[in-house]
Design an enzyme around this catalytic site. Structure first.
Site, PDB file in Angstrom:
ATOM      1  NE  ARG A   1      40.118  46.501  54.042  1.00 56.97           N
ATOM      2  CZ  ARG A   1      41.347  46.405  53.533  1.00 56.97           C
ATOM      3  NH1 ARG A   1      41.889  47.463  52.928  1.00 56.97           N
ATOM      4  NH2 ARG A   1      42.017  45.283  53.608  1.00 56.97           N
TER       5      ARG A   1
ATOM      6  CG  HIS B   1      39.031  44.747  46.274  1.00 60.22           C
ATOM      7  ND1 HIS B   1      39.467  46.049  46.268  1.00 60.22           N
ATOM      8  CD2 HIS B   1      40.051  43.998  46.766  1.00 60.22           C
ATOM      9  CE1 HIS B   1      40.715  46.092  46.730  1.00 60.22           C
ATOM     10  NE2 HIS B   1      41.086  44.874  47.049  1.00 60.22           N
TER      11      HIS B   1
ATOM     12  CG  HIS C   1      44.226  43.732  43.739  1.00 61.24           C
ATOM     13  ND1 HIS C   1      45.253  42.955  44.227  1.00 61.24           N
ATOM     14  CD2 HIS C   1      43.600  44.249  44.817  1.00 61.24           C
ATOM     15  CE1 HIS C   1      45.233  42.980  45.551  1.00 61.24           C
ATOM     16  NE2 HIS C   1      44.240  43.770  45.935  1.00 61.24           N
TER      17      HIS C   1
ATOM     18  CG  ASP D   1      45.966  46.607  53.234  1.00 63.50           C
ATOM     19  OD1 ASP D   1      45.811  47.167  52.121  1.00 63.50           O
ATOM     20  OD2 ASP D   1      45.251  45.669  53.626  1.00 63.50           O
TER      21      ASP D   1
ATOM     22  CD  GLU E   1      45.045  47.357  45.387  1.00 62.54           C
ATOM     23  OE1 GLU E   1      43.794  47.310  45.347  1.00 62.54           O
ATOM     24  OE2 GLU E   1      45.701  47.010  46.392  1.00 62.54           O
TER      25      GLU E   1
END
Length: 385
Positions: free
Chosen positions: A109, A134, A208, A282, A348
Site C-alpha cells: 500500500r 499493489h 503474491h 495483514d 510476500e
C-alpha cells in the site's frame, strides 16, 4: 468434506516426466510451454511448466507472470498443489485478486495513492479505501507478459518481460522489467525480478502466491500450518492498514512467530488493536536479516500432518504476512473449491509498505543506471515424522 486426495500424483510418475534427453544426456529439470486459454480480447495466454527430478513442479502463466501451480510431494511421495488460484485464465481476468501474480510497480500500500520524489508529487489510482494497492490501476498482475525464453537443463528456466511506459498508473519513468523463474533438481524455485528505468522512480516487486501446505482444497485449512518468521519487529498500521512509521517489538504479542507456531494462534485476539485493524494478520515484518546481497530466510511454513515445508528466502528487508482475511466464500478456485477465510496465506518478500512516505523505511527509489533486482526463492521440502 473436501477430497484431500484429488489431484495427487506419485513422485515416480512426476519424476519420470522430469527427465528428457538432449545430446544423449539426461536433463534434471524440464521446461515446457502450451496455451492456457485466451483472454476476452482473443490474446493467447501461455503456461510454462518447470518440472524437477524430485517431484516438484511449477506452472507459470504469462498473464501477470503468475505462479499458477506449485506441486509438492509429502513425506509419502503424494504430490499436491499447494497454491490457491483460479482454475482457468477467465477467472484471473474476470475477478483479479493478485493470487500468485507478479506485483508491480509497487507491492503493498501507498497512503492516499500519493508520494513525492525530488520535489514532485505523483498521484496513483486509488482503491475503495483511498489507497494505492499493489501498483494501482492496470498493474503488472493484469498484463500479459512476453515469453523471452524457456529452457530445460540442470536448472529449468522461464524468462518473462514487460515494458511499463512513463506515466503508467501515475508512476514516473519507463520501466523495462524481466521476471526469471528457475527450478533446480532439488525443487528450489527461484524468482528474480530485474528492472531498469529512464527516470527516477519507486519500485517494489514481489510475488503474491497464496499457500496452504496441506494442499489446495485440503480439509485442513492454512490456519493449521506452522509459521516461523525471523523478525523481532513489525510495522503496525492504522485503520486503513497504512504503516504508522513505528517499528514495534513482536515479543509478548500475537505477532511473535520467531519460534514458530500455528497460524491460528492469536488470529482472533480482539484485544490487540492491530488484529482488529487487519481482520487478522495483514502486516509487514521487519526481518532481522535486513537487506541482503543473497537470499536469506524470510519465512518458513509447514503442514505438520503431511510434512510439506516451504521456506521463503529473499534479499528484501521485509515480508508481508497476510492470513487470507478477505477470502469470503465468493471466490471459486481450482476444481470448483470455494475459498473461505483462512484457506490460504500469503508471504510476500518486499521493502516496506508506504516506504516512499517514510524517510526512515528502506528506500524504494530506483535511478537510471542503477538497476533494480530482487531475488527470492520458494524452497520446497519435507520434515521428518
Amino acid at each position: 468434506m473436501r477430497n484431500v486426495g484429488r489431484g495427487f500424483r506419485t513422485v515416480a510418475a512426476v519424476s519420470a516426466l522430469a527427465f528428457t534427453l538432449s545430446a544423449g544426456q539426461a536433463l534434471a529439470a524440464d521446461a515446457t510451454q502450451a496455451s492456457a486459454g485466451k483472454l476476452s480480447n482473443g490474446t493467447d495466454v501461455r503456461a510454462v511448466t518447470l518440472t524437477a527430478a524430485n517431484g516438484v513442479s511449477a506452472t507459470i502463466l504469462t498473464y501477470g507472470a503468475t505462479l499458477w501451480k506449485l506441486m509438492a510431494p509429502d513425506r509419502d511421495g503424494k504430490v499436491a498443489d499447494v497454491l490457491l488460484a483460479y482454475g482457468d485464465v477467465a477467472g484471473f481476468e474476470k475477478k483479479p485478486n493478485y493470487w500468485g501474480a507478479t506485483i508491480g510497480r509497487y507491492g503493498n500500500r501507498i497512503a492516499g495513492g500519493k508520494f513525492t520524489l525530488d520535489g514532485k508529487t505523483y498521484q496513483l489510482p486509488q482503491n475503495d479505501h483511498g489507497q494505492s494497492l499493489h501498483g494501482g490501476g492496470k498493474g503488472f498482475d493484469v498484463q500479459n507478459w512476453k515469453v523471452e525464453s524457456v529452457k530445460s537443463g540442470k536448472v529449468a528456466t522461464a524468462v518473462f518481460s514487460l515494458v511499463s511506459p512513463d506515466g503508467d498508473s501515475g508512476y514516473p519513468g519507463t520501466i523495462k522489467t524481466k521476471v526469471t523463474y528457475s527450478l533446480d533438481e532439488s525443487g528450489n524455485l527461484q524468482i528474480v525480478f530485474d528492472a531498469t528505468t529512464d527516470k527516477p522512480t519507486v519500485l517494489n516487486m514481489t510475488n503474491h502466491a497464496i499457500f496452504n501446505m496441506a494442499g489446495e482444497g485440503s480439509e485442513r485449512d492454512a490456519m493449521t500450518n506452522v509459521l516461523t518468521i525471523p523478525a523481532s519487529r513489525y510495522t503496525p498500521v492504522d485503520h486503513k492498514l497504512i504503516p504508522t512509521g513505528e517499528l514495534r517489538a513482536v515479543a509478548g504479542s500475537p505477532f511473535d512467530f520467531t519460534k514458530g507456531k500455528a497460524v491460528s494462534i492469536g488470529l482472533r485476539d480482539g484485544k490487540d488493536q492491530q488484529i482488529v485493524f487487519g481482520r487478522g494478520f495483514d502486516h509487514n515484518f521487519a526481518l532481522d536479516k535486513g537487506q541482503t546481497n543473497t537470499p536469506e530466510l524470510s519465512a518458513r511454513l509447514e503442514d505438520p500432518v503431511s510434512g510439506r515445508v516451504l521456506e521463503v528466502l529473499s534479499t528484501e528487508p521485509g515480508v508481508q504476512f497476510y492470513s487470507g482475511n478477505f477470502l469470503d466464500g465468493t471466490f471459486i478456485g481450482k476444481e470448483g473449491h470455494l475459498y473461505r477465510m483462512g484457506d490460504g496465506i500469503a508471504l510476500e518478500p518486499q521493502k516496506f509498505p508506504d516506504a516512499p512516505n517514510h524517510a526512515d523505511f528502506p528506500s524504494t527509489r530506483v535511478d537510471p543506471g542503477k538497476p533494480y533486482r530482487h531475488v527470492m526463492i520458494y524452497r520446497v521440502s519435507t520434515s521428518p515424522r
